[in-house]
Design a protein around this motif. Structure first.
Motif, PDB file in Angstrom:
ATOM      1  N   LEU A   1       0.812  -1.214   0.000  1.00 19.08           N
ATOM      2  CA  LEU A   1       0.000   0.000   0.000  1.00 19.08           C
ATOM      3  C   LEU A   1       0.848   1.268   0.000  1.00 19.08           C
ATOM      4  O   LEU A   1       0.721   2.101  -0.907  1.00 19.08           O
ATOM      5  CB  LEU A   1      -0.983  -0.029   1.172  1.00 19.08           C
ATOM      6  CG  LEU A   1      -1.929  -1.242   1.194  1.00 19.08           C
ATOM      7  CD1 LEU A   1      -2.913  -1.138   2.355  1.00 19.08           C
ATOM      8  CD2 LEU A   1      -2.688  -1.362  -0.126  1.00 19.08           C
TER       9      LEU A   1
ATOM     10  N   GLN B   1       1.683   3.884  -3.368  1.00 20.07           N
ATOM     11  CA  GLN B   1       1.350   5.294  -3.186  1.00 20.07           C
ATOM     12  C   GLN B   1       2.593   6.181  -3.295  1.00 20.07           C
ATOM     13  O   GLN B   1       2.560   7.236  -3.953  1.00 20.07           O
ATOM     14  CB  GLN B   1       0.669   5.479  -1.827  1.00 20.07           C
ATOM     15  CG  GLN B   1      -0.697   4.814  -1.760  1.00 20.07           C
ATOM     16  CD  GLN B   1      -1.193   4.597  -0.344  1.00 20.07           C
ATOM     17  OE1 GLN B   1      -0.534   4.991   0.628  1.00 20.07           O
ATOM     18  NE2 GLN B   1      -2.344   3.958  -0.206  1.00 20.07           N
TER      19      GLN B   1
ATOM     20  N   THR C   1      -4.390   5.466   4.543  1.00 18.14           N
ATOM     21  CA  THR C   1      -4.988   4.132   4.537  1.00 18.14           C
ATOM     22  C   THR C   1      -5.251   3.782   5.990  1.00 18.14           C
ATOM     23  O   THR C   1      -4.317   3.668   6.781  1.00 18.14           O
ATOM     24  CB  THR C   1      -4.039   3.094   3.914  1.00 18.14           C
ATOM     25  OG1 THR C   1      -3.669   3.514   2.603  1.00 18.14           O
ATOM     26  CG2 THR C   1      -4.723   1.745   3.829  1.00 18.14           C
TER      27      THR C   1
ATOM     28  N   GLU D   1      -8.378   6.126   1.828  1.00 20.86           N
ATOM     29  CA  GLU D   1      -8.553   4.709   1.510  1.00 20.86           C
ATOM     30  C   GLU D   1      -8.888   4.007   2.824  1.00 20.86           C
ATOM     31  O   GLU D   1      -8.012   3.563   3.556  1.00 20.86           O
ATOM     32  CB  GLU D   1      -7.272   4.142   0.887  1.00 20.86           C
ATOM     33  CG  GLU D   1      -7.427   2.754   0.316  1.00 20.86           C
ATOM     34  CD  GLU D   1      -6.171   2.287  -0.399  1.00 20.86           C
ATOM     35  OE1 GLU D   1      -5.643   1.234  -0.011  1.00 20.86           O
ATOM     36  OE2 GLU D   1      -5.727   2.977  -1.339  1.00 20.86           O
TER      37      GLU D   1
ATOM     38  N   LEU E   1     -16.642  -0.484   0.000  1.00 23.34           N
ATOM     39  CA  LEU E   1     -15.314  -0.558  -0.601  1.00 23.34           C
ATOM     40  C   LEU E   1     -15.315  -1.508  -1.792  1.00 23.34           C
ATOM     41  O   LEU E   1     -14.931  -1.140  -2.895  1.00 23.34           O
ATOM     42  CB  LEU E   1     -14.291  -1.009   0.447  1.00 23.34           C
ATOM     43  CG  LEU E   1     -12.823  -1.034   0.008  1.00 23.34           C
ATOM     44  CD1 LEU E   1     -12.378   0.334  -0.489  1.00 23.34           C
ATOM     45  CD2 LEU E   1     -11.934  -1.476   1.170  1.00 23.34           C
TER      46      LEU E   1
ATOM     47  N   PHE F   1      -8.029   1.954  -7.152  1.00 25.11           N
ATOM     48  CA  PHE F   1      -8.596   1.340  -5.952  1.00 25.11           C
ATOM     49  C   PHE F   1      -9.097   2.433  -5.029  1.00 25.11           C
ATOM     50  O   PHE F   1      -8.372   3.364  -4.687  1.00 25.11           O
ATOM     51  CB  PHE F   1      -7.557   0.485  -5.229  1.00 25.11           C
ATOM     52  CG  PHE F   1      -8.116  -0.298  -4.073  1.00 25.11           C
ATOM     53  CD1 PHE F   1      -8.803  -1.487  -4.294  1.00 25.11           C
ATOM     54  CD2 PHE F   1      -7.991   0.160  -2.777  1.00 25.11           C
ATOM     55  CE1 PHE F   1      -9.336  -2.210  -3.236  1.00 25.11           C
ATOM     56  CE2 PHE F   1      -8.518  -0.556  -1.709  1.00 25.11           C
ATOM     57  CZ  PHE F   1      -9.196  -1.746  -1.943  1.00 25.11           C
ATOM     58  N   GLY F   2     -10.351   2.336  -4.633  1.00 28.25           N
ATOM     59  CA  GLY F   2     -10.936   3.309  -3.716  1.00 28.25           C
ATOM     60  C   GLY F   2     -12.350   2.898  -3.396  1.00 28.25           C
ATOM     61  O   GLY F   2     -12.917   1.996  -4.021  1.00 28.25           O
TER      62      GLY F   2
ATOM     63  N   SER G   1     -16.204   4.083   3.334  1.00 23.80           N
ATOM     64  CA  SER G   1     -14.964   3.445   2.874  1.00 23.80           C
ATOM     65  C   SER G   1     -14.024   4.429   2.189  1.00 23.80           C
ATOM     66  O   SER G   1     -12.993   4.028   1.667  1.00 23.80           O
ATOM     67  CB  SER G   1     -15.288   2.283   1.923  1.00 23.80           C
ATOM     68  OG  SER G   1     -15.890   1.225   2.636  1.00 23.80           O
TER      69      SER G   1
ATOM     70  N   VAL H   1      -8.852   7.855  -5.184  1.00 26.71           N
ATOM     71  CA  VAL H   1      -8.283   6.554  -5.531  1.00 26.71           C
ATOM     72  C   VAL H   1      -6.768   6.604  -5.520  1.00 26.71           C
ATOM     73  O   VAL H   1      -6.151   7.668  -5.656  1.00 26.71           O
ATOM     74  CB  VAL H   1      -8.749   6.073  -6.929  1.00 26.71           C
ATOM     75  CG1 VAL H   1     -10.251   5.863  -6.953  1.00 26.71           C
ATOM     76  CG2 VAL H   1      -8.323   7.057  -8.022  1.00 26.71           C
ATOM     77  N   THR H   2      -6.178   5.445  -5.337  1.00 25.41           N
ATOM     78  CA  THR H   2      -4.759   5.232  -5.580  1.00 25.41           C
ATOM     79  C   THR H   2      -4.665   4.109  -6.614  1.00 25.41           C
ATOM     80  O   THR H   2      -5.648   3.453  -6.925  1.00 25.41           O
ATOM     81  CB  THR H   2      -4.013   4.843  -4.291  1.00 25.41           C
ATOM     82  OG1 THR H   2      -4.599   3.659  -3.745  1.00 25.41           O
ATOM     83  CG2 THR H   2      -4.104   5.952  -3.261  1.00 25.41           C
TER      84      THR H   2
ATOM     85  N   GLY I   1      -5.069   6.746 -10.130  1.00 29.85           N
ATOM     86  CA  GLY I   1      -4.298   7.018  -8.928  1.00 29.85           C
ATOM     87  C   GLY I   1      -3.065   7.848  -9.207  1.00 29.85           C
ATOM     88  O   GLY I   1      -2.675   8.698  -8.397  1.00 29.85           O
TER      89      GLY I   1
END
Length: 465
Positions: free
Chosen positions: A111, A115, A179, A202, A352, A391-392, A397, A401-402, A407
Motif C-alpha cells: 500500500l 502510493q 490508509t 482509503e 469498498l 482502488f478506492g 470506505s 483513488v490510488t 491514482g
C-alpha cells in the motif's frame, strides 16, 4: 538550496528509475519478508504473493505507462468551440508538492509502496509515516527506492507515532494519503480542513459476497474461506457478509462448516481485538447463531486470538454486518431475491468492494447495480492487485483513488496554458446595439432544438449580415 533534481527530471526518467525499484525489492526479498513477519503475518508466502508481486508489477507498470499518463495534452482546433477561434491550449500535470502518506499496518509494503511510487513519478516529495510495528519494513522499502536512484531528499520516513503525522500536517503538506479506519479518517480530515489540504481516504470495508442460486457453490465456498483466512483476516476487502436466498444459504453452510470447522486460531491486531470482541458479542446477543461455536470471548480479550466465526441470522443492521472488522468473521444475511441482495450492499455505509458468484451474465447484471468501488465476479481480493486498476471506496470506505492511471493522476494537479493566435478577438470590441440579437441567433443556430429553429436563426443572421 533544496535539491530539485527529481522534480526537474523528465517524467520518463523518473518512471524508469521507479521501475528499477522492483529489482531492488526482489534482491531484498528475504529481508523484506522477515521484516513483515508478525502475529498477523505468519506465512511468508503471503508477503511474496500479496505484497511483493503486486508492488513490483505496479512499479513496472509505472515505468512503462507513467510517461503516457502524465504527459501534457495538446488541444487544438478539433472539438474547440467556434467562438474560441485562434485559441490553442495545453493541459500539464504538475506535482502537488509534498505528499504525506499515512500507512496501514496490514500491508506495510504494497500500500505505501504503490502510493509513494505514484507520488514520486509525478515529481512530488514524499513523507512516509509507517504504522506502529512496521518501522523496519518501511525503512527497507525506502532503502529500495533510494538504492534505485530516488534522491533521499524526496522520500523521508517519519516516526510511527500519531504525533508525527499531526506535526507534519500542521507544518504544511500539499496532499494527504491515508490508509486506515473511519475514526482515523475523520480526525485527519478535521485537521486537514483547517488548511484546506486535499486528502485521499482509503478506508476500511465491510464487504459483501452475493451468491446467486445457480452459482458454483464449491467455488464460492473456497473463495470465501480463502478471503476470511488470508492475512489472518486483516484485509480491508475480505468477505464480511454472505448474502443469498434461503436455499442457496442452506447449501453453502455445510460447505463452509466443512472447510472451517478445524481451522486454527489467528492473532487479531491489538488495535482491533477489543472492537472485534465487542462487535461479535453484540451480534450474538442480538440473536445471531455462532454456527461453528468457535467464538471464545475470554480468549479473544485476554490473548487476542480467534478462530473463524460464522454468524447466521444477521441482517444489514447487525453489528458484525455493518462494521469494519479486521478478523476472520462473516455474517450470513438471508434475502428474498437478488434485488434485496443488491439493496443490502448499497444500503451499507461501507462500500469498498463486493463479490458476486454466479453465471457471468447474471452476475454481471447484479454487479452493474452495486454502488461500490470494486466488484469482483467469481473471485475475491486477488484481481484487485492488477496494477492497471484504480482502488478506492464509497461512503464510509473513503473517497479518491490510488493505483492505476487514475491514482497516478490523483498525485498531480492540472495546469492549463491557453495561447491566443491571430487578431480575431471580438470580445474586446465595443458593445453594439445589435449584439444581443446576433448572439441569440448564433446560439440558436448552434444549439437550438430542431432544424426549423436553426434554419430561422440562420435567416436572421443572414439579414443582419
Amino acid at each position: 538550496m533544496p535539491d530539485r533534481s527529481w522534480t526537474q527530471a523528465t517524467v520518463h526518467a523518473r518512471c524508469q528509475t521507479l521501475s528499477h525499484v522492483a529489482g531492488r525489492l526482489a534482491d531484498m526479498s528475504d529481508s523484506l519478508i522477515a521484516s513483515c513477519s508478525s502475529n498477523q503475518r505468519i506465512d511468508p508466502v503471503e508477503t511474496i504473493t500479496a505484497e511483493l508481486f503486486p508492488l513490483c508489477a505496479a512499479l513496472k507498470w509505472i515505468g512503462k505507462n507513467g510517461p503516457k499518463v502524465l504527459r501534457s495534452k495538446r488541444l487544438g482546433a478539433i472539438g474547440r468551440p467556434a467562438w474560441l477561434w485562434g485559441v490553442h491550449s495545453q493541459v500539464h500535470r504538475q506535482p502537488m508538492g509534498q505528499v504525506l502518506i499515512l500507512a496501514a499496518w496490514n500491508y506495510p509494503l504494497l500500500l505505501p509502496g504503490v502510493q509513494a511510487a505514484q507520488a514520486l513519478a509525478a515529481g512530488n516529495r514524499v513523507l512516509l509515516k509507517p504504522a506502529v510495528g512496521c518501522e523496519a519494513a518501511t525503512l527497507l522499502l525506502v532503502e529500495a527506492f533510494t538504492d534505485a536512484g530516488v534522491p533521499r531528499e524526496f522520500i523521508s520516513v517519519l516516526d510511527s507515532s500519531n504525533e508525527s503525522a499531526i506535526s507534519a500536517i500542521d507544518q504544511g503538506v500539499d496532499l494527504i494519503v491515508l490508509t486506515g479506519g473511519v475514526t482515523t479518517g475523520q480526525k485527519v480530515m478535521a485537521q486537514a480542513a483547517r488548511t484546506l489540504t486535499p486528502v485521499i481516504m482509503e478506508l476500511s470495508g465491510c464487504d459483501g459476497v452475493i451468491v446467486t442460486a445457480d452459482a458454483d457453490l464449491d467455488r464460492a465456498a473456497d473463495s470465501i474461506v480463502f478471503g476470511m483466512q488470508f492475512n489472518s483476516g486483516a484485509t480491508c476487502i475480505a468477505p464480511r457478509r454472505l448474502i443469498a436466498v434461503d436455499a442457496t444459504m442452506d447449501a453453502l453452510i455445510p460447505r463452509l462448516r466443512e472447510r472451517l470447522q478445524d481451522a486454527g486460531e489467528v492473532c487479531v491486531h491489538p488495535s482491533a481485538a477489543e472492537t472485534v470482541c465487542d462487535t461479535i458479542a453484540k451480534s450474538v446477543a442480538s440473536g445471531c447463531v455462532d454456527l461453528l461455536e468457535h467464538f471464545d470471548e475470554t480468549a479473544l480479550r485476554s490473548k487476542g486470538r480467534i478462530r473463524p466465526v460464522i454468524l447466521d441470522g444477521a441482517n444489514g443492521h447487525t453489528a458484525t454486518a455493518s462494521s469494519d472488522l479486521f478478523a476472520p468473521v462473516i455474517s450470513l444475511i438471508r434475502v428474498q431475491d437478488m434485488n434485496e441482495a443488491i439493496r443490502v450492499i448499497n444500503d451499507c455505509r461501507f462500500r469498498l468492494a463486493a463479490s458476486v458468484f454466479g453465471p457471468l451474465d447474471r452476475a454481471s447484471e447484479v454487479a452493474d447495480q452495486l454502488q461500490v468501488g470494486t466488484v469482483v465476479i467469481n473471485d475475491l481480493i486477488v484481481p484487485t492487485a492488477d496494477p492497471r486498476l484504480p482502488f478506492g471506496g464509497r461512503g464510509a470506505s473513503g473517497f479518491g483513488v490510488t493505483r492505476g492511471a487514475e491514482g497516478l493522476l490523483a498525485m498531480t494537479t492540472p495546469k492549463v496554458v491557453a495561447r491566443r493566435y491571430g487578431k480575431l478577438m471580438p470580445h474586446l470590441k465595443p458593445r453594439q446595439s445589435g449584439d444581443q440579437a446576433t448572439l441569440t441567433a448564433a446560439l440558436t443556430l448552434m444549439h437550438g432544438s430542431g432544424w426549423k429553429k436553426r434554419l430561422s436563426a440562420l435567416r436572421q443572421m443572414a439579414k443582419r449580415g
